[in-house]
Design a protein around this motif. Structure first.
Motif, PDB file in Angstrom:
ATOM      1  N   VAL A 159     -69.542 -92.651 -60.605  1.00  0.00           N
ATOM      2  CA  VAL A 159     -69.353 -93.905 -61.347  1.00  0.00           C
ATOM      3  C   VAL A 159     -70.668 -94.297 -62.017  1.00  0.00           C
ATOM      4  O   VAL A 159     -70.706 -94.686 -63.191  1.00  0.00           O
ATOM      5  CB  VAL A 159     -68.853 -95.019 -60.403  1.00  0.00           C
ATOM      6  N   LEU A 160     -71.777 -94.143 -61.271  1.00  0.00           N
ATOM      7  CA  LEU A 160     -73.094 -94.511 -61.802  1.00  0.00           C
ATOM      8  C   LEU A 160     -73.440 -93.698 -63.053  1.00  0.00           C
ATOM      9  O   LEU A 160     -73.928 -94.252 -64.047  1.00  0.00           O
ATOM     10  CB  LEU A 160     -74.159 -94.284 -60.716  1.00  0.00           C
ATOM     11  N   THR A 161     -73.147 -92.403 -63.030  1.00  0.00           N
ATOM     12  CA  THR A 161     -73.514 -91.563 -64.185  1.00  0.00           C
ATOM     13  C   THR A 161     -72.652 -91.910 -65.398  1.00  0.00           C
ATOM     14  O   THR A 161     -73.124 -91.884 -66.535  1.00  0.00           O
ATOM     15  CB  THR A 161     -73.470 -90.055 -63.831  1.00  0.00           C
ATOM     16  N   VAL A 162     -71.383 -92.299 -65.156  1.00  0.00           N
ATOM     17  CA  VAL A 162     -70.523 -92.716 -66.278  1.00  0.00           C
ATOM     18  C   VAL A 162     -71.059 -94.018 -66.871  1.00  0.00           C
ATOM     19  O   VAL A 162     -71.152 -94.168 -68.096  1.00  0.00           O
ATOM     20  CB  VAL A 162     -69.058 -92.883 -65.814  1.00  0.00           C
ATOM     21  N   LEU A 163     -71.451 -94.964 -66.005  1.00  0.00           N
ATOM     22  CA  LEU A 163     -71.948 -96.266 -66.490  1.00  0.00           C
ATOM     23  C   LEU A 163     -73.276 -96.128 -67.224  1.00  0.00           C
ATOM     24  O   LEU A 163     -73.461 -96.693 -68.296  1.00  0.00           O
ATOM     25  CB  LEU A 163     -72.095 -97.251 -65.317  1.00  0.00           C
ATOM     26  N   THR A 164     -74.221 -95.365 -66.647  1.00  0.00           N
ATOM     27  CA  THR A 164     -75.534 -95.257 -67.295  1.00  0.00           C
ATOM     28  C   THR A 164     -75.438 -94.487 -68.614  1.00  0.00           C
ATOM     29  O   THR A 164     -76.268 -94.680 -69.494  1.00  0.00           O
ATOM     30  CB  THR A 164     -76.563 -94.555 -66.379  1.00  0.00           C
ATOM     31  N   ALA A 165     -74.404 -93.634 -68.757  1.00  0.00           N
ATOM     32  CA  ALA A 165     -74.248 -92.904 -70.017  1.00  0.00           C
ATOM     33  C   ALA A 165     -73.871 -93.846 -71.155  1.00  0.00           C
ATOM     34  O   ALA A 165     -74.089 -93.534 -72.328  1.00  0.00           O
ATOM     35  CB  ALA A 165     -73.202 -91.803 -69.867  1.00  0.00           C
ATOM     36  N   GLN A 166     -73.300 -95.047 -70.801  1.00  0.00           N
ATOM     37  CA  GLN A 166     -72.927 -96.008 -71.850  1.00  0.00           C
ATOM     38  C   GLN A 166     -74.163 -96.718 -72.407  1.00  0.00           C
ATOM     39  O   GLN A 166     -74.143 -97.207 -73.522  1.00  0.00           O
ATOM     40  CB  GLN A 166     -71.972 -97.082 -71.307  1.00  0.00           C
ATOM     41  N   LEU A 167     -75.222 -96.802 -71.595  1.00  0.00           N
ATOM     42  CA  LEU A 167     -76.449 -97.458 -72.044  1.00  0.00           C
ATOM     43  C   LEU A 167     -77.218 -96.540 -72.973  1.00  0.00           C
ATOM     44  O   LEU A 167     -77.175 -95.321 -72.829  1.00  0.00           O
ATOM     45  CB  LEU A 167     -77.341 -97.802 -70.843  1.00  0.00           C
ATOM     46  N   ASP A 168     -77.920 -97.158 -73.938  1.00  0.00           N
ATOM     47  CA  ASP A 168     -78.759 -96.349 -74.818  1.00  0.00           C
ATOM     48  C   ASP A 168     -80.184 -96.377 -74.277  1.00  0.00           C
ATOM     49  O   ASP A 168     -80.923 -97.337 -74.493  1.00  0.00           O
ATOM     50  CB  ASP A 168     -78.713 -96.899 -76.249  1.00  0.00           C
ATOM     51  N   LEU A 169     -80.557 -95.323 -73.559  1.00  0.00           N
ATOM     52  CA  LEU A 169     -81.893 -95.255 -72.977  1.00  0.00           C
ATOM     53  C   LEU A 169     -82.793 -94.322 -73.768  1.00  0.00           C
ATOM     54  O   LEU A 169     -83.840 -93.895 -73.293  1.00  0.00           O
ATOM     55  CB  LEU A 169     -81.808 -94.780 -71.519  1.00  0.00           C
ATOM     56  N   GLY A 170     -82.341 -93.961 -74.965  1.00  0.00           N
ATOM     57  CA  GLY A 170     -83.125 -93.059 -75.797  1.00  0.00           C
ATOM     58  C   GLY A 170     -83.286 -91.711 -75.138  1.00  0.00           C
ATOM     59  O   GLY A 170     -82.321 -91.096 -74.709  1.00  0.00           O
ATOM     60  N   ALA A 171     -84.545 -91.290 -75.000  1.00  0.00           N
ATOM     61  CA  ALA A 171     -84.833 -89.958 -74.466  1.00  0.00           C
ATOM     62  C   ALA A 171     -84.536 -89.853 -72.981  1.00  0.00           C
ATOM     63  O   ALA A 171     -84.530 -88.761 -72.429  1.00  0.00           O
ATOM     64  CB  ALA A 171     -86.292 -89.604 -74.731  1.00  0.00           C
ATOM     65  N   PHE A 172     -84.264 -91.007 -72.315  1.00  0.00           N
ATOM     66  CA  PHE A 172     -84.098 -90.960 -70.862  1.00  0.00           C
ATOM     67  C   PHE A 172     -82.662 -90.721 -70.407  1.00  0.00           C
ATOM     68  O   PHE A 172     -82.416 -90.518 -69.235  1.00  0.00           O
ATOM     69  CB  PHE A 172     -84.626 -92.261 -70.228  1.00  0.00           C
ATOM     70  N   ASN A 173     -81.704 -90.755 -71.349  1.00  0.00           N
ATOM     71  CA  ASN A 173     -80.309 -90.558 -70.957  1.00  0.00           C
ATOM     72  C   ASN A 173     -80.075 -89.208 -70.278  1.00  0.00           C
ATOM     73  O   ASN A 173     -79.454 -89.137 -69.216  1.00  0.00           O
ATOM     74  CB  ASN A 173     -79.391 -90.678 -72.178  1.00  0.00           C
ATOM     75  N   LEU A 208     -73.101 -83.172 -68.840  1.00  0.00           N
ATOM     76  CA  LEU A 208     -73.698 -82.466 -69.975  1.00  0.00           C
ATOM     77  C   LEU A 208     -72.716 -82.335 -71.141  1.00  0.00           C
ATOM     78  O   LEU A 208     -73.105 -82.428 -72.301  1.00  0.00           O
ATOM     79  CB  LEU A 208     -74.185 -81.079 -69.553  1.00  0.00           C
ATOM     80  N   LEU A 209     -71.437 -82.106 -70.854  1.00  0.00           N
ATOM     81  CA  LEU A 209     -70.475 -81.906 -71.938  1.00  0.00           C
ATOM     82  C   LEU A 209     -69.803 -83.210 -72.373  1.00  0.00           C
ATOM     83  O   LEU A 209     -69.629 -83.449 -73.567  1.00  0.00           O
ATOM     84  CB  LEU A 209     -69.402 -80.898 -71.520  1.00  0.00           C
ATOM     85  N   TYR A 210     -69.428 -84.054 -71.423  1.00  0.00           N
ATOM     86  CA  TYR A 210     -68.589 -85.216 -71.745  1.00  0.00           C
ATOM     87  C   TYR A 210     -69.384 -86.478 -72.039  1.00  0.00           C
ATOM     88  O   TYR A 210     -68.921 -87.351 -72.769  1.00  0.00           O
ATOM     89  CB  TYR A 210     -67.622 -85.527 -70.592  1.00  0.00           C
ATOM     90  N   LEU A 211     -70.551 -86.644 -71.411  1.00  0.00           N
ATOM     91  CA  LEU A 211     -71.216 -87.945 -71.468  1.00  0.00           C
ATOM     92  C   LEU A 211     -72.431 -87.968 -72.377  1.00  0.00           C
ATOM     93  O   LEU A 211     -72.895 -89.027 -72.771  1.00  0.00           O
ATOM     94  CB  LEU A 211     -71.661 -88.372 -70.054  1.00  0.00           C
ATOM     95  N   MET A 212     -72.991 -86.800 -72.682  1.00  0.00           N
ATOM     96  CA  MET A 212     -74.270 -86.793 -73.409  1.00  0.00           C
ATOM     97  C   MET A 212     -74.059 -86.524 -74.885  1.00  0.00           C
ATOM     98  O   MET A 212     -73.695 -85.462 -75.279  1.00  0.00           O
ATOM     99  CB  MET A 212     -75.200 -85.727 -72.827  1.00  0.00           C
TER     100      MET A 212
END
Lengths: 132, 224
Positions: free
Chosen positions: A26-40, B220-224
């Motif tokens: 769940v955490l990785t799905v949520l943080t992927a929505q944020l724009d952290l630039g190079a840190f995503n 790597l495939l779905y979220l990035m």
């Protein structure tokens, strides 16, 4: 028989680890929505690595296993790191070696100036631009 | 009991000194095999990393077409199946045949669920001309998404990498279903106990590795 030596993970431990894995998903799905630039990407990889470590250490029971299996796994991972990083030493630096084609560097500069004259907008000659 | 021929357990083969040595040898062999599996997938991860570092904007654009809900659902399904396999081994170690069989059947059903979700994902892509390799020709509009917009240079490479990685991963899930069918039949026959459950242990290790590969493929495939 020495079966007492086999570690038996308790149902409680397994359930806690499963809960942790779901939480990290769940955490990785949520943080992927944020724009952290190079840190995503590093953040997503850090979360994925934590999840993989939980599976390897607890579910695959490497923590309580014969140490030779940890060594085998560790050496495998080491070679994956070598594989990826040494490939990147090449592919990330190929732009520095553009003068390996036929003709001299001077020839190429003349060619580039001709192209520039035909198409003044430098961004327009980038072949991999995203559509507007 | 090491040199006795008359009273050794049925599962113990003659070239091993003890059950413990036989178990350790089988498990070490499994870990060696898992390392070759990791290296197989690492080749594909290298392809991903190289093309991603060369064309990051194309990868960002193309991944918009993958459905993170489906990918996330499949992540949870595989995590649950890893959990049930670990529970199965716990019950095998405790001589609980019923617990073992139930968890092996659940693992099989989770694997099946994973492939059904993957089937719907693949067909949704094929409908719009998203194929691996030369057949790549995105077209059509659905849910307000104009697929032709995504026909940019190197999008083909992204989707080829997507199909090859998830395809080979999916094949491993299929192999896992075959293994769990075999293990479940043997468990029902009562062939496993706390004295001997090596095949359950090794199939479990294989299955956890399949889970780990997906843990990396999903973001790597779905979220990035």
């Amino acid at each position: 028989m020495s079966h007492a030596e086999h570690h038996i993970s308790s149902i409680k431990t397994l359930t806690i680890v499963f809960g942790g894995l779901v939480f990290l998903t769940v955490l990785t799905v949520l943080t992927a929505q944020l724009d952290l630039g190079a840190f995503n990407v590093p953040l997503a990889l850090a979360i994925a690595t934590t999840k993989a470590a939980l599976v390897v250490v607890i579910f695959m029971a490497l923590k309580w296993d014969n140490k030779v299996n940890t060594a085998i796994f560790g050496i495998g991972i080491l070679f994956v790191i070598v594989f990826i990083s040494f490939t990147l030493f090449d592919t990330l630096n190929r732009g520095d070696l553009t003068n390996t084609t036929k003709g001299t560097v001077q020839d190429q500069q003349i060619q580039a100036e001709k192209l520039q004259a035909q198409e003044p907008d430098a961004s327009a000659i980038q072949f991999n631009r995203t559509p507007q | 009991m090491a040199n006795s021929h008359s009273n050794h357990p049925a599962h113990l083969q003659h070239h091993f000194v003890s059950s413990e040595q036989q178990f350790d040898a089988a498990k070490m062999g499994m870990w060696l095999f898992l390392v070759t599996e990791i290296l197989l997938f690492s080749g594909m991860f290298v392809a991903y990393v190289v093309y991603r570092t060369w064309h990051p904007e194309v990868f960002l654009l193309s991944s918009e077409l993958l459905n993170p809900f489906m990918g996330g659902l499949n992540t949870l399904v595989l995590l649950a199946s890893s959990f049930t396999v670990a529970l199965g081994i716990h019950y095998a170690q405790k001589d609980n045949k019923k617990g073992l069989v139930i968890n092996l059947v659940l693992t099989f059903l989770f694997a099946l669920t994973f492939l059904v979700v993957k089937y719907f994902e693949y067909t949704a892509k094929f409908e719009h001309g998203i194929f691996p390799g030369a057949a790549f020709d995105p077209h059509g509009v659905s849910h307000g998404v104009d697929y032709a917009m995504y026909n940019v240079p190197y999008a083909k490479q992204f989707f080829s990498i997507y199909f090859v990685m998830t395809g080979i991963h999916g094949f491993h899930v299929l192999v896992g279903m075959g293994l769990f069918t075999w293990i479940t039949i043997r468990a029902v026959k009562g062939e496993f106990s706390s004295e001997y459950y090596t095949p359950v242990e090794n199939c479990g290790l294989y299955w956890h590795l399949v889970d780990i590969i997906w843990i990396f493929l999903f973001p790597l495939l779905y979220l990035m």
